[in-house]
Design an enzyme around this catalytic site. Structure first.
Site, PDB file in Angstrom:
ATOM      1  N   SER A  14       0.880  -1.205  -0.110  1.00 38.45           N
ATOM      2  CA  SER A  14      -0.149  -0.180  -0.141  1.00 38.45           C
ATOM      3  C   SER A  14       0.842   1.165   0.161  1.00 38.45           C
ATOM      4  CB  SER A  14      -1.264  -0.106   1.743  1.00 38.45           C
ATOM      5  OG  SER A  14      -0.145   0.191   2.595  1.00 38.45           O
ATOM      6  N   ASN A  15       2.183   1.437   0.774  1.00 34.36           N
ATOM      7  CA  ASN A  15       2.679   2.415   0.246  1.00 34.36           C
ATOM      8  C   ASN A  15       3.668   2.450  -0.828  1.00 34.36           C
ATOM      9  OD1 ASN A  15       3.369   4.065   3.210  1.00 34.36           O
ATOM     10  ND2 ASN A  15       3.327   1.792   3.706  1.00 34.36           N
ATOM     11  N   ARG A  81      12.577  -8.614   6.112  1.00 33.27           N
ATOM     12  CA  ARG A  81      13.796  -8.521   6.954  1.00 33.27           C
ATOM     13  C   ARG A  81      14.703  -8.332   7.033  1.00 33.27           C
ATOM     14  NH1 ARG A  81      13.807 -14.334   5.104  1.00 33.27           N
ATOM     15  NH2 ARG A  81      15.567 -13.706   6.517  1.00 33.27           N
ATOM     16  N   LEU A  82      15.380  -8.022   7.791  1.00 33.53           N
ATOM     17  CA  LEU A  82      16.917  -7.095   8.051  1.00 33.53           C
ATOM     18  C   LEU A  82      17.935  -7.463   7.412  1.00 33.53           C
ATOM     19  CD1 LEU A  82      18.066  -5.079  10.608  1.00 33.53           C
ATOM     20  CD2 LEU A  82      19.467  -7.611  11.345  1.00 33.53           C
ATOM     21  N   HIS A 100       8.269   3.159   9.964  1.00 33.17           N
ATOM     22  CA  HIS A 100       8.149   1.749  10.794  1.00 33.17           C
ATOM     23  C   HIS A 100       6.285   2.049  11.429  1.00 33.17           C
ATOM     24  CE1 HIS A 100       8.926  -1.042  13.463  1.00 33.17           C
ATOM     25  NE2 HIS A 100       8.384  -0.713  14.706  1.00 33.17           N
TER      26      HIS A 100
END
Ligand code: GAR
Length: 183
Positions: A14-15, A81-82, A100
């Site tokens: 959506s972003n 994921r980092l 975030h």
């Protein structure tokens, strides 16, 4: 000259949609999740899209694509994921941004919205920040705050936070691109 961004995502996108609708030039979209709806959004807008389940492979290929497409900013939009230290350190500082769903440094990691509710927090919000080697870390660019109502569920709060994200993230990306083009 139009400044290109690339988007990494794992989910609904959506972003990504809000960023596209804002007229920002997206060179490519990459995902670690072949089923990410965001990949379909990219395809529908004729934006090249890629996926690699293997995250090290994804990072290796994305670094090549960034050069190939002359990308100016890497945008994480629900990429769950980092990023490896090696990946982050291969790019200039302030090259990667993230959104975030909390007021960082509170409620890092997964389930940030549920963490705020479980904590009976009165307020939460959205943070846009540069990405460094650590999780949900890096200098904060913008934040917006909302009150958590007693009747809020994780779902209702997510909906309200996402409405904010869609404006705040695309506006912030536009400002960064504009500023970088003037430097
Ligand atoms: C967004 O709400 C974003 O804040 C969150 O994932 C969602 C992706 O939504 N990101 C994180 O939690 C990162 N730690 P979208 O796929 O619909 O844009």
């Amino acid at each position: 000259m139009k400044h290109n961004i690339a988007v990494l995502l794992s989910g609904n996108g959506s972003n990504l949609k809000a960023i596209i609708n804002k007229g920002i030039n997206v060179s490519f979209v990459a995902s670690n999740n072949p089923k990410a709806l965001g990949l379909r959004i990219a395809k529908n807008h004729n934006i090249p899209s890629y996926f690699w389940k293997n995250v090290s492979e994804l990072e290796e290929e994305v670094l090549k694509l960034i050069v190939e497409y002359d990308v100016k900013l890497l945008v994480l939009a629900g990429y769950m994921r980092l990023l490896s230290k090696n990946f982050v350190n291969s790019l200039p500082s302030k090259f990667i941004v993230n959104v975030h769903p909390s007021l960082l440094p509170k409620y890092k990691g997964m389930n940030a919205i549920k963490q705020a509710i479980d904590d009976c927090a009165e307020f939460t919000g959205v943070t846009i920040h540069y990405v460094d080697e650590d999780m949900d870390s890096g200098s904060i660019i913008r934040q917006d705050i909302i009150k958590i109502h007693e009747i809020d569920t994780a779902e209702s709060l997510k909906d309200r936070l996402q409405l904010i994200e869609h404006h705040l993230y695309s506006d912030t990306i536009k400002s960064i691109l504009k500023k970088n083009s003037q430097d």
